[in-house]
Write a protein that holds these residues in place. Structure first.
Motif: not given
Length: 293
Positions: A17, A50-54, A56
């Motif tokens: 993040g 950047r689409s998820g909570h974390r 990657r």
């Protein structure tokens, strides 16, 4: 392409993040995001998902991060050569710790090291053992004092700082108080007060009690052993603690030796295998020198 852009990219990949990466780098979060977007435009590929909570790395990002690490290490190697010629210690040294009680004064060692080496940027974080081990494996930390209640991590170098017997702590009128020793089966169906999740002792006790019927029930958890002792003294559950916890006596608790295969109460100093910077090595050696004989 600039070196600080590569450093920002590696930090975001390690931390998952932008906020934690910015905290690690001690820069503003918007600047990290802007520089990585600039790098992505220059390379013509998205490097981060950047689409998820974390956050990657994308498949392209994985390869670029690997190359970025190599580039940053090469630059660090050049700086080390110059520092060696100058006789100065520079760079970063990142330590972590669980609460160590009287066994190793990690904050004191880090403070003294920082004073002795003003050109080294030192940092110290206090976290649970699980997070600290993850930090060592990801490269976020150079050395850490961690709990190892079960088996020692085989992928890291370790040195034992302390090893203590475990006890069950209960009020004097508790049914377990009269036992000469106890094992996992004595905890079946009982209320427990245990260290918080992520603590090595908590994980070891959970593993030792797996499969018990009826299963024990964790009523309360806390990171401070003194708090757990206080909760046990008020009848909220059986506490499983290292026998050296001073609060066991001050709370008037009875203690019963707890014996479970593979379960110990250990503190170890751990660090990654392989090459690290000279500042990290020097801090590690300072901590090792402070381990009680």
């Amino acid at each position: 392409m600039q070196l600080h852009q590569l450093e920002y990219l590696v930090a975001v990949a390690d931390e998952g993040g932008f906020t934690r990466a910015a905290e690690r780098l001690r820069v503003a979060q918007p600047g990290v995001s802007a520089q990585i977007r600039k790098l992505e435009r220059e390379l013509g590929h998205a490097l981060l998902d950047r689409s998820g909570h974390r956050v990657r790395t994308t498949p392209v990002g994985v390869e670029v991060v690997s190359a970025a690490r190599a580039a940053l290490e090469a630059v660090a190697g050049v700086r080390r050569v110059v520092d060696d010629l100058d006789g100065l210690l520079r760079g970063t040294a990142r330590a972590g710790m669980v609460s160590s009680g009287p066994f190793l004064d990690v904050p004191g060692v880090v403070a003294d090291f920082s004073t002795a080496h003003p050109h080294v940027v030192c940092s110290l974080v206090e976290e649970g053992s699980g997070a600290l081990l993850e930090g060592l494996r990801s490269g976020r930390l150079d050395v850490a004092l961690v709990g190892a209640a079960g088996t020692l991590p085989e992928d890291l170098e370790v040195r034992t700082v302390s090893e203590q017997p475990l006890v069950l702590a209960v009020p004097a009128d508790h049914p377990l108080a009269g036992l000469s020793s106890a094992g996992p089966s004595d905890l079946a169906g009982r209320d427990l007060v245990l260290p918080a999740e992520g603590n090595a002792l908590r994980e070891a006790v959970d593993l030792a009690c797996a499969g018990l019927s009826p299963a024990p029930h964790v009523t309360c958890s806390a990171s401070d052993p003194a708090v757990l002792a206080r909760l046990a003294s008020r009848g909220l559950g059986v506490a499983v603690l290292p026998g050296s916890v001073s609060a066991l006596r001050s709370e008037g608790l009875a203690t019963v030796p707890f014996e479970a295969e593979g379960v110990r109460s250990r503190l170890v100093l751990a660090w990654p295998r392989g090459d690290v910077g000279p500042a990290a090595v020097a801090l590690r050696e300072a901590l090792l020198a402070a381990v009680p004989a």
